[in-house]
Each structure stands twice: as C-alpha cells, then as structure tokens.
Design a protein around this motif. Structure first.
Motif, PDB file in Angstrom:
ATOM      1  N   THR A  87      69.446  -8.134  65.708  1.00 25.79           N
ATOM      2  CA  THR A  87      70.052  -8.075  64.375  1.00 25.79           C
ATOM      3  C   THR A  87      70.214  -6.657  63.858  1.00 25.79           C
ATOM      4  N   ALA A 103      73.579  -0.087  70.609  1.00 28.29           N
ATOM      5  CA  ALA A 103      74.523  -0.548  69.592  1.00 28.29           C
ATOM      6  C   ALA A 103      75.831  -1.008  70.231  1.00 28.29           C
ATOM      7  N   GLY A 104      76.290  -0.268  71.230  1.00 35.11           N
ATOM      8  CA  GLY A 104      77.523  -0.644  71.905  1.00 35.11           C
ATOM      9  C   GLY A 104      77.408  -1.957  72.657  1.00 35.11           C
ATOM     10  N   THR A 153      68.871 -12.606  69.932  1.00 33.85           N
ATOM     11  CA  THR A 153      69.980 -11.905  69.280  1.00 33.85           C
ATOM     12  C   THR A 153      69.426 -10.714  68.520  1.00 33.85           C
ATOM     13  N   THR A 157      75.298  -4.480  71.990  1.00 30.19           N
ATOM     14  CA  THR A 157      74.919  -5.640  71.179  1.00 30.19           C
ATOM     15  C   THR A 157      75.734  -5.811  69.905  1.00 30.19           C
ATOM     16  N   GLY A 158      76.351  -4.736  69.434  1.00 30.48           N
ATOM     17  CA  GLY A 158      77.051  -4.782  68.155  1.00 30.48           C
ATOM     18  C   GLY A 158      76.136  -4.736  66.952  1.00 30.48           C
ATOM     19  N   ALA A 159      74.834  -4.534  67.175  1.00 33.43           N
ATOM     20  CA  ALA A 159      73.881  -4.492  66.069  1.00 33.43           C
ATOM     21  C   ALA A 159      74.060  -3.209  65.259  1.00 33.43           C
ATOM     22  N   PRO A 160      73.955  -3.294  63.930  1.00 32.85           N
ATOM     23  CA  PRO A 160      74.070  -2.089  63.111  1.00 32.85           C
ATOM     24  C   PRO A 160      72.843  -1.205  63.239  1.00 32.85           C
TER      25      PRO A 160
END
Length: 207
Positions: A48, A67-68, A46, A70-73
């Motif tokens: 982070t 980022a798109g 995952t 995985t949604g990770a910041p």
C-alpha cells in the motif's frame, strides 16, 4: 502485524515489510528490492505504501524500483527534500552509488492508515531535519530509521544533523511509548523502548 526484515544495499540497511491482513507497507528500501518483491508475491500481499524515515541515500536505493514494480506511493518528509540535491541524499557520498530518481508525497505528522493498520507518524528530527518515525499503537511496533539503535543513537555530523535535537526526539517521542514497544532501527538488531530506556548509554538518566 508481522514484520519482515531485509538487510539491503551497500550499507546493509534494514528494509522492512510490515504485513497485516493481505496488505503490506515497506520502510527504508535500501537496495535492490527483489527479495521484498519475492516475499510479497509468495504471500499474496498488496503493497500500500513505501515510507522513508529520512532521505539519506542508503535508505533509498530500492525505492524507485519498488515503486515502479508495485505502483505504491512513496511518502517522506518535505523537510528532508533538500537532501536529494546533495551527495548525502542523491548518492555519490564516499563512493556510494547514485540513487535512481523517484517522486514522493509529503508525509504529514499525525494519524494515517498504512497496510490497513492505524499508524501515528511522529516527527523525530536530529539524524536529519525531516526524520520521521512510524508507530503502530495497536501492534506495539515503531520504525525509527537511524534515530535510535540498540544501545546507541544515530550520527549527527551530516548536514542538518543535531545531537541535542536527536536526544530530545528520542526522549519526547520514543521513550514516551509503552515499554514493550518493538523498535525497528535502520541498522542492527531490533530492540524495545524499555531496553533502551534502561541500557542505552546516551540516556543514563532513564536507567
């Protein structure tokens, strides 16, 4: 901590995954992140965080896509934000492609938890005004971007660069780390703090 290196993008920027305990953090995603995503999937990791040591375009080409996916910041220095409005940060410099837009959170110096591991975010300007290095004291690893290379240092002739500031950053922030600390640069091979203190020609006073 296991560090995987992916040379990506038009300038073969070293893009890294720092992995520990089923988690990972990405550094300087310089091109199509497909190999990084494949590695994350195959190893059930995952993501982070996505970190930028500085906001030059060759370190950013894969940030939006990763980022798109995985949604990770994304974290980066606010002192480099102005670069995104220039060819150096946004792309187009010397015929390089444009960077896909992304948003980021301002990274603050000090302690953070990345990939479940303690990280000290160090301010290391010189190559860019907002240069950051990410040091993992329990793992003996530091990601320095284009601040320091094996037997060399980053260029300082881009907007916001300063050779005196860069040399001071290396001496005060990196060379004060334990000698066996692994140094992962933005280009070229990894090295160690001790190797660069002894052999880097820009720092002869440490030899």
């Amino acid at each position: 901590m296991k560090v995987e290196t992916f040379p990506l993008g038009p300038l073969q920027t070293n893009s890294y995954l720092a992995c520990a305990g089923g988690l990972a953090a990405a550094f300087d995603v310089g091109g199509d992140p497909a190999p990084m995503l494949d590695y994350l999937r195959k190893n059930s990791l995952t993501l982070t965080h996505i970190l930028a040591t500085h906001l030059h375009c060759d370190h950013l080409y894969g940030v939006a896509a990763l980022a798109g996916a995985t949604g990770a910041p994304v974290w980066a220095s606010p002192a480099d934000r102005f670069l995104m409005d220039t060819e150096l940060g946004g792309g187009g410099l010397m015929g390089l492609p444009l960077v896909a837009p992304f948003t980021f959170t301002d990274a603050s110096p000090g302690e953070a938890v990345l990939a479940g591991r303690t990280c000290r975010i160090l301010t290391t300007p010189g190559h860019s005004p907002g240069g950051l290095s990410f040091y993992f004291p329990d793992d003996g690893v530091v990601f320095v971007g284009d601040l320091l290379f094996s037997r060399s240092v980053g260029r300082t002739d881009f907007p916001g660069g300063d050779s005196d500031v860069l040399l001071a950053s290396v001496k005060e922030r990196i060379f004060t780390l334990p000698g066996d600390t692994a140094v992962y640069p933005g280009h070229g091979p990894a090295t160690t703090v001790a190797e660069e203190r002894r052999h880097n020609p820009f720092f002869s006073e440490f030899a």
